[in-house]
Design an enzyme around this catalytic site. Structure first.
Site, PDB file in Angstrom:
ATOM      1  N   CYS A   1      -4.659   2.549  -3.696  1.00 22.71           N
ATOM      2  CA  CYS A   1      -3.443   3.017  -3.029  1.00 22.71           C
ATOM      3  C   CYS A   1      -2.282   2.059  -3.254  1.00 22.71           C
ATOM      4  O   CYS A   1      -1.495   1.788  -2.331  1.00 22.71           O
ATOM      5  CB  CYS A   1      -3.669   3.228  -1.535  1.00 22.71           C
ATOM      6  SG  CYS A   1      -4.841   4.515  -1.188  1.00 22.71           S
TER       7      CYS A   1
ATOM      8  N   ASP B   1       3.217  -4.270   8.103  1.00 24.93           N
ATOM      9  CA  ASP B   1       1.996  -3.508   7.903  1.00 24.93           C
ATOM     10  C   ASP B   1       0.844  -4.497   8.122  1.00 24.93           C
ATOM     11  O   ASP B   1       0.557  -5.332   7.269  1.00 24.93           O
ATOM     12  CB  ASP B   1       1.986  -2.922   6.488  1.00 24.93           C
ATOM     13  CG  ASP B   1       0.634  -2.308   6.138  1.00 24.93           C
ATOM     14  OD1 ASP B   1      -0.289  -2.363   6.968  1.00 24.93           O
ATOM     15  OD2 ASP B   1       0.506  -1.790   5.016  1.00 24.93           O
TER      16      ASP B   1
ATOM     17  N   LYS C   1     -10.510  -0.512  10.443  1.00 25.15           N
ATOM     18  CA  LYS C   1     -10.616  -1.700   9.605  1.00 25.15           C
ATOM     19  C   LYS C   1     -10.998  -2.921  10.433  1.00 25.15           C
ATOM     20  O   LYS C   1     -11.019  -4.039   9.947  1.00 25.15           O
ATOM     21  CB  LYS C   1      -9.294  -1.949   8.881  1.00 25.15           C
ATOM     22  CG  LYS C   1      -8.989  -0.891   7.819  1.00 25.15           C
ATOM     23  CD  LYS C   1      -7.783  -1.260   7.023  1.00 25.15           C
ATOM     24  CE  LYS C   1      -7.215  -0.086   6.245  1.00 25.15           C
ATOM     25  NZ  LYS C   1      -7.967   0.239   5.049  1.00 25.15           N
TER      26      LYS C   1
ATOM     27  N   GLN D   1      -4.247  -5.154   7.066  1.00 30.42           N
ATOM     28  CA  GLN D   1      -5.194  -6.137   6.533  1.00 30.42           C
ATOM     29  C   GLN D   1      -5.049  -7.513   7.188  1.00 30.42           C
ATOM     30  O   GLN D   1      -5.676  -8.475   6.728  1.00 30.42           O
ATOM     31  CB  GLN D   1      -5.022  -6.285   5.009  1.00 30.42           C
ATOM     32  CG  GLN D   1      -5.310  -5.028   4.222  1.00 30.42           C
ATOM     33  CD  GLN D   1      -6.773  -4.583   4.276  1.00 30.42           C
ATOM     34  OE1 GLN D   1      -7.666  -5.351   4.669  1.00 30.42           O
ATOM     35  NE2 GLN D   1      -7.046  -3.354   3.894  1.00 30.42           N
TER      36      GLN D   1
ATOM     37  N   HIS E   1       0.873  -1.183   0.000  1.00 29.25           N
ATOM     38  CA  HIS E   1       0.000   0.000   0.000  1.00 29.25           C
ATOM     39  C   HIS E   1       0.912   1.235   0.000  1.00 29.25           C
ATOM     40  O   HIS E   1       2.022   1.187   0.527  1.00 29.25           O
ATOM     41  CB  HIS E   1      -0.837  -0.052   1.286  1.00 29.25           C
ATOM     42  CG  HIS E   1      -1.897   0.984   1.408  1.00 29.25           C
ATOM     43  ND1 HIS E   1      -1.638   2.263   1.839  1.00 29.25           N
ATOM     44  CD2 HIS E   1      -3.230   0.934   1.172  1.00 29.25           C
ATOM     45  CE1 HIS E   1      -2.774   2.951   1.864  1.00 29.25           C
ATOM     46  NE2 HIS E   1      -3.751   2.166   1.458  1.00 29.25           N
TER      47      HIS E   1
HETATM   48  N1  PMP Z   1      -1.766  -0.828   4.543  1.00 30.96           N
HETATM   49  C1  PMP Z   1      -2.712  -1.574   3.973  1.00 30.96           C
HETATM   50  C2  PMP Z   1      -2.357  -2.960   3.515  1.00 30.96           C
HETATM   51  C3  PMP Z   1      -3.994  -1.068   3.829  1.00 30.96           C
HETATM   52  O1  PMP Z   1      -4.945  -1.822   3.268  1.00 30.96           O
HETATM   53  C4  PMP Z   1      -4.280   0.243   4.273  1.00 30.96           C
HETATM   54  C5  PMP Z   1      -5.661   0.850   4.115  1.00 30.96           C
HETATM   55  N2  PMP Z   1      -6.272   0.603   2.900  1.00 30.96           N
HETATM   56  C6  PMP Z   1      -3.262   0.973   4.868  1.00 30.96           C
HETATM   57  C7  PMP Z   1      -2.020   0.410   4.977  1.00 30.96           C
HETATM   58  C8  PMP Z   1      -3.463   2.367   5.369  1.00 30.96           C
HETATM   59  O2  PMP Z   1      -4.371   2.372   6.425  1.00 30.96           O
HETATM   60  P1  PMP Z   1      -4.914   3.768   6.980  1.00 30.96           P
HETATM   61  O3  PMP Z   1      -5.581   4.420   5.811  1.00 30.96           O
HETATM   62  O4  PMP Z   1      -5.880   3.368   8.037  1.00 30.96           O
HETATM   63  O5  PMP Z   1      -3.750   4.521   7.458  1.00 30.96           O
END
Ligand code: PMP
Length: 405
Positions: free
Chosen positions: A360, A196, A222, A199, A120
Site C-alpha cells: 500500500c 498517521d 495492529k 505503525q 501508506h
Molecule cells: N498507515 C500505515 C502506516 C499503515 O501501516 C496502515 C496499515 N498497513 C494504514 C495506515 C492503514 O491501516 P488500516 O488498514 O487499519 O486502515
C-alpha cells in the site's frame, strides 16, 4: 524484559502448524494476532451483556455502555489524551478520511497539503481528493537511508499550507519520523499537523501532550485488538471544528424537519450503532499492552530488529530498504533476481508468514524503483529463533534461484 515465550501462551493461534512447521508469524505490520484475553472479552460481551449502548435504560444496555465508554477512557490514557478527544472509527483509513472530507469542505483553491513519499495509501489517496478543488498536494522526499528529508519538508511548508500529514513510523522503511518537530514546523506556518500512527501507537509509547500534534489516527487490529476498530484522536478544539462525515442516529442533539444539531464530541462522529463488541475487545488489548509496558514493547522490537538487520545485511544479493537510525520493527528487503511473491511463497512453505507486494505504498515503490518488496515485521510474541528461521529460509530462496554468491 519481555518474556516472549510466556506471552505466546496467551496466543492460541501461535500454536498452529503451517505446512507442517511451527508458525512463525512475521507479518505484524499488516495485522497482529489476538491474545485470549481479547477474544474472551468479546465472547463475554455477546454471552452476557449484548445490548445497544447509550439509548437503553435497562441493565444490559448500562453494562454495555459502561464497557464501551470504558474502552474510550483506556484508549485516551494510552496516548495521554482526554476521553472526549477519542473517536472510534473503523480503522486508520476511516480516521484519515474524516479529516480529508472535512478538508474538502473547508480548504480552498490555492491552499496546500503536505505529505511524504513514504506514506501508506491511506495517507495519500484521501488527500488527493482535494486536488479536485484546486488544492496542491506536496510530497516531501526521503534520504538514501530511508529517513525523512526534513529540510525538504520544511521548504514545502509555507503560509499556503493548511495540513501536514505524516506517518509516525513507515510500514515499509520502518523509519520513525520526528513528528514533534514536524508538528512545530506545521504550527509555525499556521497549518494543522496530522499523524498517521498506525505503525507507532502499537509499538512505542505515544504521548499526545508531548508530541503536540492536532490529530492522530491508528488501528486496533495492529495492536492485539480486533479488526473493525480505529481511533481518531483530535485536540478538543480541533474536533469541535471538524464537520461530521457520517450522519444519523446517536450523533445528533436535536433533529427538526430540515435541520439538525450535532451531539458533543466525540459522539458527533459516531453515527449509528457502533462496533460495540470490538471496541470492548480493543479495551482488553490496551490493558494487555499496558501490562507489558510500552517501553518494554519498544525495547523488545528494537532488539529483534537490530538482530534481523545484523543477520540479513551480510547475505549477498539481499538489500534492506530502510536503514534510518530511528526505526521500528518493519524490515523490508529484496533478493536480487527473485520476485518478492516468490520469496513469500517459499517462506510460507517453511511455516514463516511474511508480507510481499507494494505494501500500500506504490509512490514509495516507484521512488525506490522496485515493483514490490518482501517484509518481515515483529511484535511482542516474536523471538530471535524465528528470525534465525527467516535467515535459513532466505538462504533457501537464494539456493532455489541461485542468486548471489
Ligand atoms: N498507515 C500505515 C502506516 C499503515 O501501516 C496502515 C496499515 N498497513 C494504514 C495506515 C492503514 O491501516 P488500516 O488498514 O487499519 O486502515
Amino acid at each position: 524484559m519481555i518474556n516472549a515465550m510466556k506471552i505466546r501462551e496467551d496466543f492460541p493461534i501461535l500454536r498452529r502448524k503451517v505446512n507442517k512447521r511451527q508458525l512463525a508469524y512475521l507479518d505484524n505490520a499488516a495485522t497482529t494476532q489476538k491474545p485470549k484475553q481479547v477474544i474472551d472479552k468479546i465472547t463475554d460481551y455477546y454471552m452476557n451483556y449484548n445490548a445497544n449502548i447509550h439509548r437503553g435504560i435497562h441493565k444490559l444496555s448500562e453494562e454495555a455502555t459502561e464497557a464501551y465508554e470504558g474502552s474510550r477512557g483506556k484508549t485516551a490514557k494510552f496516548v495521554n489524551a482526554q476521553s472526549r478527544e477519542i473517536v472510534f472509527t473503523k480503522n486508520t483509513t476511516e480516521s484519515l478520511n474524516i479529516l480529508a472530507y472535512w478538508a474538502f469542505r473547508t480548504l480552498k483553491k490555492g491552499d496546500e497539503v503536505v505529505v511524504s513519499i513514504m506514506e501508506h495509501h491511506s495517507n495519500i489517496v484521501p488527500w488527493q481528493m482535494l486536488i479536485e478543488k484546486g488544492v496542491k498536494l506536496n510530497i516531501a522526499g526521503i534520504r538514501k537511508d530511508g529517513s525523512l528529508d526534513i529540510k525538504n519538508l520544511q521548504s514545502l511548508v509555507t503560509k499556503k499550507t493548511k495540513i501536514v500529514s505524516i506517518a509516525h513510523s513507515s510500514n515499509v522503511l520502518g523509519t520513525i519520523n520526528p513528528v514533534k518537530e514536524i508538528g512545530r514546523i506545521a504550527h509555525d506556518a499556521g497549518a494543522i499537523c496530522v499523524i498517521d500512527g498506525a505503525q507507532s501507537v502499537p509499538h512505542m509509547p505515544v504521548d499526545m501532550k508531548t508530541l503536540d500534534c492536532d490529530f492522530l489516527a491508528f488501528s486496533s487490529h495492529k495492536m492485539l485488538g480486533p479488526t473493525g476498530i480505529g481511533v481518531l484522536y483530535g485536540k478538543e478544539d480541533m474536533l469541535k471544528s471538524v464537520t461530521p462525515f457520517l450522519r444519523g442516529g446517536d450523533m445528533i442533539k436535536e433533529v427538526f424537519q430540515q435541520t439538525a444539531s450535532w451531539n458533543d464530541i466525540p459522539w458527533k462522529f459516531e453515527a449509528g450503532t457502533p462496533n460495540i463488541a470490538d471496541v470492548i475487545g480493543f479495551g482488553a488489548a490496551v490493558d494487555y499492552l499496558n501490562k507489558i509496558g510500552m517501553k518494554e514493547v519498544r525495547k523488545h522490537e528494537e532488539e529483534l530488529t537490530k538482530y534481523a538487520i545484523k543477520k540479513m545485511s551480510p547475505i549477498s544479493g539481499v538489500t534492506i530498504h530502510g536503514l534510518a537510525a530511528e526505526r521500528g520493527g518493519a524490515v523490508s528487503f529484496s533478493i536480487d533476481g527473485v520476485h518478492p511473491h516468490d520469496i513469500a511463497t517459499i517462506l510460507d512453505g517453511e511455516g514463516i508468514a511474511i508480507r510481499s507486494g507494494h505494501m500500500c505504498a506504490q509512490p514509495l515503490m516507484a521512488h525506490l524503483n522496485v515493483p514490490a518488496l518482501a517484509r518481515a515485521s515483529f511484535y511482542v510474541y516474536n523471538m530471535k529463533e524465528e528470525i534465525d528461521r527467516l535467515i535459513v529460509g532466505i538462504e533457501k530462496v537464494k539456493k532455489i534461484f541461485k542468486t548471489g554468491r
